[in-house]
Design a protein around this motif. Structure first.
Motif, PDB file in Angstrom:
ATOM      1  N   LYS A 409       8.520   2.721  82.128  1.00 15.66           N
ATOM      2  CA  LYS A 409       9.714   1.967  81.733  1.00 15.66           C
ATOM      3  C   LYS A 409       9.641   0.519  82.226  1.00 15.66           C
ATOM      4  CE  LYS A 409      12.794   5.960  81.472  1.00 15.66           C
ATOM      5  NZ  LYS A 409      13.985   6.643  82.020  1.00 15.66           N
ATOM      6  N   TYR A 410       9.033   0.323  83.381  1.00 15.70           N
ATOM      7  CA  TYR A 410       8.878  -1.039  83.899  1.00 15.70           C
ATOM      8  C   TYR A 410       7.974  -1.855  82.975  1.00 15.70           C
ATOM      9  CZ  TYR A 410       7.957  -4.793  87.262  1.00 15.70           C
ATOM     10  OH  TYR A 410       7.857  -6.010  87.890  1.00 15.70           O
ATOM     11  N   VAL A 411       6.894  -1.228  82.498  1.00 11.95           N
ATOM     12  CA  VAL A 411       6.010  -1.904  81.549  1.00 11.95           C
ATOM     13  C   VAL A 411       6.779  -2.245  80.276  1.00 11.95           C
ATOM     14  CG1 VAL A 411       3.940  -1.659  80.135  1.00 11.95           C
ATOM     15  CG2 VAL A 411       3.955  -0.787  82.464  1.00 11.95           C
ATOM     16  N   ASP A 412       7.627  -1.318  79.847  1.00 12.83           N
ATOM     17  CA  ASP A 412       8.428  -1.558  78.640  1.00 12.83           C
ATOM     18  C   ASP A 412       9.315  -2.792  78.806  1.00 12.83           C
ATOM     19  OD1 ASP A 412       9.679  -0.856  76.077  1.00 12.83           O
ATOM     20  OD2 ASP A 412      11.425  -0.357  77.315  1.00 12.83           O
ATOM     21  N   VAL A 413       9.941  -2.928  79.958  1.00  5.31           N
ATOM     22  CA  VAL A 413      10.807  -4.083  80.213  1.00  5.31           C
ATOM     23  C   VAL A 413      10.003  -5.377  80.152  1.00  5.31           C
ATOM     24  CG1 VAL A 413      12.242  -5.232  81.945  1.00  5.31           C
ATOM     25  CG2 VAL A 413      12.486  -2.775  81.545  1.00  5.31           C
ATOM     26  N   LYS A 414       8.820  -5.374  80.749  1.00  4.65           N
ATOM     27  CA  LYS A 414       8.005  -6.589  80.796  1.00  4.65           C
ATOM     28  C   LYS A 414       7.435  -6.962  79.429  1.00  4.65           C
ATOM     29  CE  LYS A 414       8.645  -7.247  85.115  1.00  4.65           C
ATOM     30  NZ  LYS A 414       9.520  -8.369  85.538  1.00  4.65           N
ATOM     31  N   LEU A 415       7.223  -5.977  78.566  1.00  2.85           N
ATOM     32  CA  LEU A 415       6.609  -6.252  77.270  1.00  2.85           C
ATOM     33  C   LEU A 415       7.630  -6.445  76.153  1.00  2.85           C
ATOM     34  CD1 LEU A 415       3.563  -3.786  77.289  1.00  2.85           C
ATOM     35  CD2 LEU A 415       3.556  -6.252  77.685  1.00  2.85           C
ATOM     36  N   ARG A 416       8.902  -6.329  76.466  1.00  4.17           N
ATOM     37  CA  ARG A 416       9.932  -6.484  75.440  1.00  4.17           C
ATOM     38  C   ARG A 416      10.117  -7.948  75.054  1.00  4.17           C
ATOM     39  NH1 ARG A 416      13.843  -2.819  74.023  1.00  4.17           N
ATOM     40  NH2 ARG A 416      13.594  -0.732  74.886  1.00  4.17           N
ATOM     41  N   LEU A 422       8.525 -14.507  82.526  1.00  2.00           N
ATOM     42  CA  LEU A 422       7.098 -14.578  82.847  1.00  2.00           C
ATOM     43  C   LEU A 422       6.352 -15.344  81.756  1.00  2.00           C
ATOM     44  CD1 LEU A 422       6.442 -10.882  83.977  1.00  2.00           C
ATOM     45  CD2 LEU A 422       6.826 -12.853  85.447  1.00  2.00           C
ATOM     46  N   SER A 423       5.419 -16.183  82.190  1.00  2.00           N
ATOM     47  CA  SER A 423       4.501 -16.809  81.246  1.00  2.00           C
ATOM     48  C   SER A 423       3.414 -15.807  80.873  1.00  2.00           C
ATOM     49  CB  SER A 423       3.880 -18.053  81.877  1.00  2.00           C
ATOM     50  OG  SER A 423       3.066 -17.693  82.984  1.00  2.00           O
ATOM     51  N   GLU A 424       2.550 -16.180  79.946  1.00  2.00           N
ATOM     52  CA  GLU A 424       1.487 -15.261  79.517  1.00  2.00           C
ATOM     53  C   GLU A 424       0.560 -14.905  80.681  1.00  2.00           C
ATOM     54  OE1 GLU A 424      -0.617 -16.665  76.150  1.00  2.00           O
ATOM     55  OE2 GLU A 424       1.134 -16.726  74.840  1.00  2.00           O
ATOM     56  N   GLU A 426       1.278 -15.066  83.902  1.00  2.00           N
ATOM     57  CA  GLU A 426       2.027 -14.263  84.880  1.00  2.00           C
ATOM     58  C   GLU A 426       2.195 -12.832  84.389  1.00  2.00           C
ATOM     59  OE1 GLU A 426       4.888 -17.672  86.925  1.00  2.00           O
ATOM     60  OE2 GLU A 426       5.530 -16.670  85.089  1.00  2.00           O
ATOM     61  N   LEU A 427       2.432 -12.675  83.093  1.00  2.00           N
ATOM     62  CA  LEU A 427       2.552 -11.331  82.525  1.00  2.00           C
ATOM     63  C   LEU A 427       1.244 -10.567  82.674  1.00  2.00           C
ATOM     64  CD1 LEU A 427       4.105  -9.189  80.950  1.00  2.00           C
ATOM     65  CD2 LEU A 427       3.429 -10.352  78.824  1.00  2.00           C
ATOM     66  N   GLU A 428       0.134 -11.248  82.441  1.00  2.00           N
ATOM     67  CA  GLU A 428      -1.177 -10.598  82.581  1.00  2.00           C
ATOM     68  C   GLU A 428      -1.408 -10.158  84.019  1.00  2.00           C
ATOM     69  OE1 GLU A 428      -4.745  -9.126  81.010  1.00  2.00           O
ATOM     70  OE2 GLU A 428      -2.968  -9.939  80.000  1.00  2.00           O
ATOM     71  N   ARG A 429      -1.057 -11.008  84.966  1.00  2.00           N
ATOM     72  CA  ARG A 429      -1.217 -10.643  86.382  1.00  2.00           C
ATOM     73  C   ARG A 429      -0.305  -9.481  86.754  1.00  2.00           C
ATOM     74  NH1 ARG A 429      -1.740 -16.343  87.029  1.00  2.00           N
ATOM     75  NH2 ARG A 429       0.486 -16.546  87.505  1.00  2.00           N
ATOM     76  N   THR A 430       0.902  -9.480  86.187  1.00  2.00           N
ATOM     77  CA  THR A 430       1.827  -8.376  86.457  1.00  2.00           C
ATOM     78  C   THR A 430       1.279  -7.067  85.911  1.00  2.00           C
ATOM     79  OG1 THR A 430       3.731  -9.880  86.389  1.00  2.00           O
ATOM     80  CG2 THR A 430       4.183  -7.544  86.092  1.00  2.00           C
ATOM     81  N   LEU A 431       0.711  -7.101  84.723  1.00  2.00           N
ATOM     82  CA  LEU A 431       0.121  -5.884  84.146  1.00  2.00           C
ATOM     83  C   LEU A 431      -1.046  -5.383  84.996  1.00  2.00           C
ATOM     84  CD1 LEU A 431       0.143  -6.763  80.326  1.00  2.00           C
ATOM     85  CD2 LEU A 431       1.780  -5.372  81.615  1.00  2.00           C
ATOM     86  N   ASP A 432      -1.834  -6.308  85.537  1.00  2.00           N
ATOM     87  CA  ASP A 432      -2.940  -5.909  86.422  1.00  2.00           C
ATOM     88  C   ASP A 432      -2.403  -5.194  87.662  1.00  2.00           C
ATOM     89  OD1 ASP A 432      -4.939  -6.877  84.783  1.00  2.00           O
ATOM     90  OD2 ASP A 432      -4.928  -8.875  85.704  1.00  2.00           O
ATOM     91  N   LYS A 433      -1.321  -5.724  88.209  1.00  2.00           N
ATOM     92  CA  LYS A 433      -0.720  -5.094  89.386  1.00  2.00           C
ATOM     93  C   LYS A 433      -0.167  -3.706  89.047  1.00  2.00           C
ATOM     94  CE  LYS A 433       0.584  -9.361  91.784  1.00  2.00           C
ATOM     95  NZ  LYS A 433       1.723 -10.147  92.317  1.00  2.00           N
ATOM     96  N   SER A 464       8.625  -6.266  70.557  1.00  2.00           N
ATOM     97  CA  SER A 464       7.482  -6.549  71.422  1.00  2.00           C
ATOM     98  C   SER A 464       7.361  -8.050  71.653  1.00  2.00           C
ATOM     99  CB  SER A 464       6.200  -6.017  70.782  1.00  2.00           C
ATOM    100  OG  SER A 464       5.093  -6.251  71.610  1.00  2.00           O
ATOM    101  N   ALA A 465       7.202  -8.418  72.916  1.00  2.00           N
ATOM    102  CA  ALA A 465       7.127  -9.845  73.259  1.00  2.00           C
ATOM    103  C   ALA A 465       5.856 -10.481  72.724  1.00  2.00           C
ATOM    104  CB  ALA A 465       7.198 -10.019  74.778  1.00  2.00           C
ATOM    105  N   SER A 466       4.753  -9.739  72.760  1.00  2.00           N
ATOM    106  CA  SER A 466       3.472 -10.311  72.351  1.00  2.00           C
ATOM    107  C   SER A 466       2.516  -9.195  71.960  1.00  2.00           C
ATOM    108  CB  SER A 466       2.879 -11.140  73.493  1.00  2.00           C
ATOM    109  OG  SER A 466       1.535 -11.445  73.253  1.00  2.00           O
ATOM    110  N   VAL A 467       1.955  -9.321  70.774  1.00  2.00           N
ATOM    111  CA  VAL A 467       0.955  -8.338  70.343  1.00  2.00           C
ATOM    112  C   VAL A 467      -0.273  -8.412  71.246  1.00  2.00           C
ATOM    113  CG1 VAL A 467      -0.568  -7.640  68.458  1.00  2.00           C
ATOM    114  CG2 VAL A 467       1.764  -8.409  67.964  1.00  2.00           C
ATOM    115  N   ASP A 468      -0.629  -9.617  71.665  1.00  2.00           N
ATOM    116  CA  ASP A 468      -1.787  -9.773  72.554  1.00  2.00           C
ATOM    117  C   ASP A 468      -1.548  -9.066  73.875  1.00  2.00           C
ATOM    118  OD1 ASP A 468      -3.098 -11.273  70.676  1.00  2.00           O
ATOM    119  OD2 ASP A 468      -2.430 -13.201  71.483  1.00  2.00           O
ATOM    120  N   ALA A 469      -0.321  -9.190  74.409  1.00  2.00           N
ATOM    121  CA  ALA A 469      -0.009  -8.512  75.670  1.00  2.00           C
ATOM    122  C   ALA A 469      -0.039  -7.001  75.492  1.00  2.00           C
ATOM    123  CB  ALA A 469       1.358  -8.963  76.182  1.00  2.00           C
TER     124      ALA A 469
END
Length: 757
Positions: A409-416, A422-424, A426-433, A464-469
Motif C-alpha cells: 500500500k505504501y508503494v501504491d501511495v508513492k506511485l499514484r 517526490l521528484s523522479e 527521489e521516487l527512484e531512491r524511495t523505491l530502492d529503499k 499512475s504517476a509515471s509509467v516509467d516509475a
C-alpha cells in the motif's frame, strides 16, 4: 714493514717471452741473454726502549684519568692514537686491554659511593643516575676513539673479548646497577614518576627517557623494569576499571578509556621501549574494557543507539574491536537493540490504524538510522551488517502478513498520480529503499496480491504517476524474485498496451458511423487471469452508453471469435460537460458519478431512493458517489439536509450557484477504506494459493525420496517453502494427501510416510 727477517729475492729478466727450456743456446746467445742479479734488503725492526711500554701506558693512563675527571688532556688525540698503535704493533695488545679495563673499573667503583647516600630524594637520585650514565657514555666514546686501533686489531679478532664500548657497559651494569639497593631504588623512582604522570602531575619525561634507554642499552630493561612496570600498570587499571565503570556514565567512561589509551601510547612514544607496546595496551584494554564489556553495554548501549550518539558509538566500536570477544558482544547488543526497537514499530496490539498507516515510513526511517550507524560508526563492519539483516528479518515478520500488505500500500501511495512530494530521482531512491524492506519479508505472496490489486486500480483509473516509475518498480521486483513472480504483473501492462492498439482500430471503425449521443468511448480489454477478480455490479447505463457498448461488442467479437466480454462499470470514468448558470465546466468523474449527474438533466431535485432506482447502483457505492458530489470540495449538488453522511431519507438538488476557478474539474470518488472483510478476502486468496504450493512441495519431495520420516519431511518443507508456515498446517496438508491416496503411512511405523505412485 712488519716482517721479522731479511730475505734476498733474485729476479731474472729476459727479452724473450718466458723461460727457454730443453735447448742449448750458442755462446753469443748466452752472452746476449746474460741476466742481472738484483738484491732487495729490509731493515731490521728498531727495538723499543726498555721503558717504552710503561712510559706509553702512563701517557695513556693520564689521558684516561683526565677524561674520567673531566680535565683537559695534555697530549693530542693523534699522539695518543699513535701510542696505542705502537703498542699493538709490538704485540702488547692483551696487556693494554687488561690495564684499560682495570682503570675503567677502578673509576666506576669510585662513582658507586655517591648512590649509597640516603640523604637524596628520589628525583635527585634519578637525576644523579642519569648524569652518571651520560658522563660514562661520553667518557667511553672518547676513550673508544683513542683506543680504536686496539678494538680493530685485537678485540675483533678475539672471540672471548667484547669491544671497549661493551666493556664499559658491562662494568657500569656490574658495579652501578647490580647492587640490589641501587637497582630497587632506580626501579621505584621510575615507577613513582610514571604513577605521578598518570595522576596528571608534571614529570620530567626526558629524565625517564634517558634512564629507560640506559636500561635498554645495558640489556636489563626487561628484567629490571618492564615486568615490574607491567605488574603495577595492571593493578592500577584493574582498580580504576572497577571503580569508574560503575561511577561514570557510559559516554564519559568511554572517553576516559580512550584518553588512557592515548596517554599510554604517548608514553611509548616518548620514553618507553616499543617492546612494551603490545603488553601495555593489552593490559589497559583488558582492565578497562574486556572485564567490563557486559556492564558497559547493559548500562548505556541502547541509549546511545536510541539517541543516535554517533561519536560515542564510533568510540565504543574502535575500543571494542581491539579486545577479544568484545566486538561479538557489541554485535549481539546491536542485534538485540534492532530487534527490540523494530518490534515496537511493527507490533500493534491495539490495532491502531494510524500506527499501521505510518509503519512503512517509520521502518524506512529506522532503517536509514541503522544503516548510518553500520556504515559510519561501525566502519561498514560485515559482522554488524549481517546482524542488521537477521534482526530486520526477525522483527518485521512477527506480524506474518501485515508488513507485506502495508509495504504494498505504501508503494501504491508513492506511485499514484498527484503525488508531487517526490521528484523522479527521489521516487527512484524511495523505491530502492522499499525493495530493501521487501527483501526482509517472508510473505512475498501477500505483497504480490495487494500490489497487484493496487496496480490494477492505478492502470485502469489512470491514477499512475509515471509509467516509467511503474516499470522501474516491476523491474526491481523481477530482479529480486524472478520472472515467475512478475509474469501476471507484466501481463497487466501488456493488456493496457494491446487495448491501446484495439482502440486505434475501433476509432477507425467508428469514423464510418456516427457515435450514439456523440459519445467518445475508450475501452480496456483485460485478460481475466492477469487481473484481480472483480465482482460484477450491474447498473442502469444511459441508452447512449448501452448502444456504444453493443457496437464495441460486435466489433471486438468479429475479430476475436470464441471470446466473451464481461463489462466492469465500477472501473469506468467519464468526462462530462456541465452547464452551470455561472459558466460551463468539464467534470472528470467516475461512471457512477456520471449516472447520478445525468439524472439532473430531467429534474433539479431527486431523492436518494429515486436516484437509487434510476441508476441501479447498490447502497454502498451510491452513498459514496453522492457524498463525493455533494459533500466534497467541488459540490455540484446540494444535500438536503446538510451534513457529511448520506442517509436514505436525504434529497439532492442541482447546485445552480456552483462556481470554480478552473474549467476542468476532477471530482474524486470518496475512497472507501478497505474493509476488514476485503483484507481478509485478499489474504484468504493468498493462503489458498499457499495450500496448493504446500501440496505440490510435499508430493515433489515424496516422489523423489519415496520413503521419509515425518521429521525429515517437515524439515525439507521448511527449507523449500518461501513463505512462513506452521508445522501444524503442514501436518494438515500431509493428512489431506494421505486421504487422497498420494501417500500412505508405513504399517510398522506410523511416523514413516511412503509415496504411492
Amino acid at each position: 714493514m712488519s716482517t721479522s727477517r731479511v730475505s734476498n729475492f733474485d729476479t731474472y729478466s729476459s727479452p724473450t717471452n718466458g723461460f727457454r727450456q730443453n735447448s742449448q743456446p750458442s755462446n753469443l746467445s748466452k752472452q746476449q741473454n746474460r741476466t742481472k742479479k738484483i738484491a732487495i734488503k729490509f731493515k731490521e725492526r728498531p727495538k723499543l726502549p726498555a721503558d717504552y711500554q710503561e712510559v706509553t701506558w702512563q701517557r695513556l693512563k693520564d689521558a684516561v684519568e683526565a677524561i674520567h675527571t673531566q680535565r683537559s688532556v695534555s697530549a693530542s688525540l693523534e699522539e695518543l692514537y699513535q701510542s696505542v698503535d705502537d703498542l699493538c704493533t709490538h704485540n702488547l695488545s692483551a696487556e693494554l686491554y687488561r690495564r684499560l679495563k682495570t682503570l675503567c673499573e677502578s673509576y666506576i667503583l669510585t662513582c658507586l659511593d655517591q648512590f649509597s647516600r640516603g640523604s637524596i630524594d628520589t628525583e635527585q637520585f634519578l637525576k644523579l643516575m642519569n648524569n652518571t650514565w651520560q658522563s660514562h657514555c661520553n667518557q667511553m666514546m672518547l676513550i673508544g676513539r683513542i683506543f680504536n686501533v686496539l678494538d680493530r686489531s685485537y678485540v675483533l679478532q678475539s672471540s672471548h673479548l667484547v669491544s671497549i664500548w661493551d666493556m664499559g657497559l658491562e662494568l657500569f651494569r656490574l658495579h652501578i646497577l647490580t647492587p640490589s639497593n641501587i637497582e630497587k631504588r632506580l626501579l621505584d623512582g621510575l615507577l613513582l614518576l610514571i604513577a605521578r604522570e598518570r595522576k596528571q602531575e608534571m614529570v620530567d619525561r626526558s629524565l625517564l627517557k634517558n634512564l629507560l634507554r640506559m636500561l635498554s642499552n645495558l640489556q636489563i630493561y626487561g628484567r629490571v623494569f618492564e615486568k615490574h612496570f607491567l605488574s603495577t600498570t595492571d593493578e592500577h587499571y584493574r582498580l580504576e576499571g572497577q571503580k569508574l565503570s560503575t561511577e561514570l556514565e557510559v559516554p564519559q567512561y568511554l572517553a576516559h578509556v580512550h584518553q588512557r589509551v592515548i596517554e599510554e601510547q604517548g608514553r611509548l612514544h616518548h620514553y618507553l621501549d616499543m617492546t612494551t607496546k603490545n603488553e601495555l595496551l593489552q593490559i589497559v584494554e583488558s582492565n578497562l574494557i574486556e572485564k567490563h564489556v557486559k556492564v558497559i553495554l547493559s548500562r548505556g548501549f541502547h541509549n546511545l543507539m536510541r539517541d543516535n550518539r554517533h561519536h560515542d558509538l564510533t568510540l565504543m566500536y574502535s575500543l571494542f574491536e581491539k579486545v577479544k570477544d568484545a566486538k561479538s558482544e557489541l554485535a549481539a547488543a546491536f542485534a538485540s537493540y534492532v530487534k527490540t526497537a523494530g518490534a515496537e514499530l511493527v507490533n500493534n496490539p491495539t490495532a491502531d490504524p494510524e500506527k499501521d498507516k505510518n509503519l512503512v515510513q517509520s521502518l524506512l526511517d529506522f532503517k536509514d538510522s541503522i544503516d548510518f550507524i553500520v556504515v559510519e560508526d561501525f566502519h561498514k563492519d560485515e559482522t554488524f551488517a549481517n546482524k542488521r539483516k537477521d534482526a530486520f528479518e526477525e522483527f518485521i515478520n512477527r506480524r506474518q502478513s501485515k508488513p507485506a500488505e502495508l509495504i504494498a500500500k505504501y508503494v501504491d501511495v508513492k506511485l499514484r498520480a498527484g503525488n508531487k512530494e517526490l521528484s523522479e530521482d527521489e521516487l527512484e531512491r524511495t523505491l530502492d529503499k522499499i525493495m530493501v524492506l521487501f527483501r526482509f519479508i517472508y510473505g512475498k505472496d501477500v505483497f504480490e496480491a495487494f500490489y497487484k490489486k493496487d496496480l490494477a486500480k492505478r492502470l485502469l483509473l489512470g491514477k499512475s504517476a509515471s509509467v516509467d516509475a511503474e516499470k522501474s518498480m516491476l523491474s526491481k521486483l523481477k530482479q529480486e524474485c524472478g520472472a515467475g513472480f512478475t509474469s501476471k504483473l507484466e501481463g497487466m501492462f501488456k493488456d493496457i498496451d494491446i487495448s491501446k492498439d484495439i482502440m486505434v482500430s475501433f476509432k477507425q471503425h467508428m469514423e464510418a458511423r456516427e457515435a450514439p449521443g456523440g459519445l467518445d468511448m475508450t475501452v480496456n480489454v483485460l485478460m481475466l487471469s492477469y487481473w484481480p477478480t472483480y465482482t460484477g455490479m450491474p447498473v442502469n447505463l444511459l441508452p447512449e452508453m448501452e448502444q456504444c457498448q453493443e457496437i464495441f461488442n460486435k466489433f471486438y467479437l468479429s475479430k476475436h471469435s470464441g471470446r466473451k466480454l464481461q463489462w466492469q462499470p465500477s472501473l469506468g470514468h467519464c468526462v462530462v460537460k456541465a452547464n452551470f448558470p455561472k459558466g460551463k465546466r468539464e467534470l472528470q468523474v467516475s461512471l457512477f458519478q456520471t449516472l447520478v449527474l445525468a439524472q439532473f438533466n430531467t429534474s433539479d431535485r431527486h431523492s436518494y431512493e429515486a436516484l437509487k432506482q434510476a441508476t441501479g447502483i447498490d447502497d454502498v457505492e451510491l452513498k459514496r458517489t453522492l457524498q463525493s458530489l455533494a459533500c466534497g470540495k467541488a459540490r455540484v449538488l446540494h444535500k438536503v439536509p446538510k451534513g457529511k453522511e448520506v442517509d436514505d431519507s436525504d434529497s439532492f438538488v442541482f447546485a445552480d450557484d456552483f462556481k470554480h476557478k478552473l474549467f476542468k474539474i476532477k471530482i474524486n470518488q470518496v475512497q472507501m477504506k478497505e474493509t476488514q472483510e476485503e483484507q481478509e478476502s485478499t489474504t484468504e486468496r493468498v493462503f489458498t494459493d499457499r495450500v496448493c504450493q504446500v501440496d505440490a512441495a510435499i508430493v515433489r519431495i515424496m516422489k523423489m525420496r519415496k520413503t521419509l520420516s515425518h521429521t525429515q519431511l517437515i524439515r525439507e518443507l521448511f527449507e523449500q517453502l518461501k513463505f512462513p508456515v506452521q508445522a501444524q498446517d503442514l501436518k494438515k496438508r500431509i493428512e489431506s494427501l494421505i486421504e487422497r491416496d498420494y501417500m500412505e503411512r508405513d504399517n510398522d511405523n506410523t511416523n514413516i510416510y511412503i509415496y504411492k505412485a
